[in-house]
Design an enzyme around this catalytic site. Sequence first.
Site, PDB file in Angstrom:
ATOM      1  N   ASP A 474     -28.385 101.736  61.542  1.00  0.00           N
ATOM      2  CA  ASP A 474     -27.563 101.141  62.350  1.00  0.00           C
ATOM      3  C   ASP A 474     -26.414 100.592  62.131  1.00  0.00           C
ATOM      4  OD1 ASP A 474     -26.376 102.243  64.924  1.00  0.00           O
ATOM      5  OD2 ASP A 474     -28.478 102.582  65.891  1.00  0.00           O
ATOM      6  N   ASP A 542     -24.985 109.409  70.780  1.00  0.00           N
ATOM      7  CA  ASP A 542     -25.864 109.054  71.207  1.00  0.00           C
ATOM      8  C   ASP A 542     -26.187 109.882  72.496  1.00  0.00           C
ATOM      9  OD1 ASP A 542     -26.760 107.678  69.515  1.00  0.00           O
ATOM     10  OD2 ASP A 542     -26.276 105.165  71.007  1.00  0.00           O
TER      11      ASP A 542
END
Length: 730
Positions: A474, A542
């Site tokens: 990430d 997301d």
Amino acid sequence: MTRKYLIIPAILFAISLKGYAQKAIEIATKNNVLILATDQEQSLLSTYLGKKLTNSEEYPGIQQLDKYKPGSDDLLNKREAYIASGSVNLLEPALSVTHADGNKSTVLAFSEVKTEQLDQNRKLTSVILKDPKYNFRVILKYLAYYNENVIEQWAEITHNEKGSVVLNKYASANLTLSGKKFFLKSHYSGATREMRSEEQQLLHGIKTIDSKLGTRTNLLHSSSFMLSIDQPATEDLGEVIAGSLEWTGNFKLEYETFDEYYVRVTAGINNFSSNYTLKAGENFVTPRFVYTYSSNGKGEASRNLQNWARNYQLADGKGERATILNNWETTYFDFNDEKLNELTKDTKKLGVDVFLLDDGWFGNKYPRNGSTSGLGDWQYNRQKLKNGISTLGKEATASGVKFGIWIEPEMVNPKSELYEKHPDWVIRQPERKEYYMRNQLVLDLSNPKVQDFVYQTVENLFKEVPELAFIKWDCNSLIYNAHSPTLKNQDHFYLEYINGLNNVLERIRKKYPKTPMMLCAGGGSRVDYAALKYFTEFWPSDNTNPYDRIFIQWEYSYYFPSIAVDNHITDMGKQPIKFKTDVAMMGKLGYDVRVNELSKNDLLFSQNAVQTYNSFKDIVWHGQQYRLQDPYENKIASIAYVDEAQNQAVIFNYYVATLFTNGVILPIKLKGLDPAKKYKIEEINLYPNTRSPINKEKVYSGDFLMKVGFNPEVNSNRTSVVLLATAIKN
């Protein structure tokens, strides 16, 4: 085999145009060609990009038809293949240089061309340009992929002047296109709203799309685009260029119309705050710019890029992918050994391959119980995981599944041991207030010590869990107050950060070449083909609401193959689990659900869906993709994937009308089938205790299905339908 550079006369042509000799250089793929030519001043010109001519001896004649004539006073029309500033060019340059003596003018004259046949499919053409006054050289590189109809282009810059030169701008490529009008399809984004598309005509002036964010550089704008000539291309009609810059850092794409009938595309690193000092004898290599030309609309351009990516660029592009159960939306930061062991059992129960442990597993002095602390302290949390991650890996193996883990190794929380021990490793301006994004700062990857730390973070994971089967990497913060405590020249910072990141990824891939890794950046904010050289896949957004994902995945598909796109079923959205699953199947399937809370039928459906997906996933991953019906313009969105032999096709159909309607829904015309073959169509991935209205015994010709179409019976009551078309033996 020893490689040799050869000057090959077969691709060089010379004709006489009013007393001067012109050379034409052919850079060809199976269907297309880029033609470069020289003029009487030995400038290298871009004369043609389009479909190949039947007779290659006619390429030099293209120059005779051009409005621009060498020697004329109208130098604004001079379409140089790589434009340098400070001399006769007054339009936007690809290259701006301050020479060692302070002079800011550069003239690039053709010197020679070399070609190297790398293999049966790839040919590298190197065009050498030199400045007649300065000992300064640019080599333009063109790597043609014959079968994929794709070209990669970049520049190598070197000099032997008496002192250093400063590169003020150093683009990878100029492309000059001719036409009556030009229409740019580009993409703007934000967190949870990635890849929103707009198409606009390019009028006068310069259209610039860029990033100055340092990391997560695709957060606001994409570094990929499509440019249509004369009129907006459709899926199957029209001339279009699809391009993407292979660079994970700040980028700049410029589109400048000029002389009524031309547009110049300049693509490369953003030179914002990035003057590069180049010492004598050093070689500066720009990122690669990949592009393809299609005379048959955007669909063909997409397939060109997708095929190229699978064959040459995407890590393990021809291989397999693992299905996943992620714990994030099940537990967030609240978990322990017992909860995670139950989830590994749920992974097996569901039938997927890997249990992925997400954020929150690390930090002791500053435990990672939320987003404010612990980032950078990559030791397992002894309160949550009393037996360590090594035991979790063993438990997963014992349960018959594999184990993966989340890391964010480029970042640090101010509330961490790493920050306390190494404040000199953090990117920040001295004597200025720190600014946090998501409670974190970025580590200085231009520092070799930080590179070693990040590499060692990954290395330690493999020491703890030798069977580690998946890494989710990430990257959640932008670079504010950009400054490296170790770099002597801050103008080099943005480039050296990315070079440092790539150095780490090179080391990881050298040691662990086969481990699947997901590229994630607060969603889809770091998606480019330089990064995908190291990552097997990326997290597009997301936003996992399946309705929104139809549009997000649709837009990514213009540039990236489905095998690279991670799609998870989550609690987001009110759609039934079948709809969510059908959408997620258009790529690499994953789950982020509470398996123990699924209803009996939802669990049974999900277990069957994993098996169904496994039966056709190779077609989705490695087949040819066809966008059949646009969700922006139709009640039904439809996408098909067809295997190479044209024996099977998987067709996904979704009801996307926002208002209730009982209007007529026309049949959807399929694409990519063999018109001479006969096919049966069966509905698959049905929810338990439901029957399909599709007659799976009826036979259709491929010709009928592509010209007349097929009605999948999608409506407000049947909101998602997956079909499998299978050729039958005569």
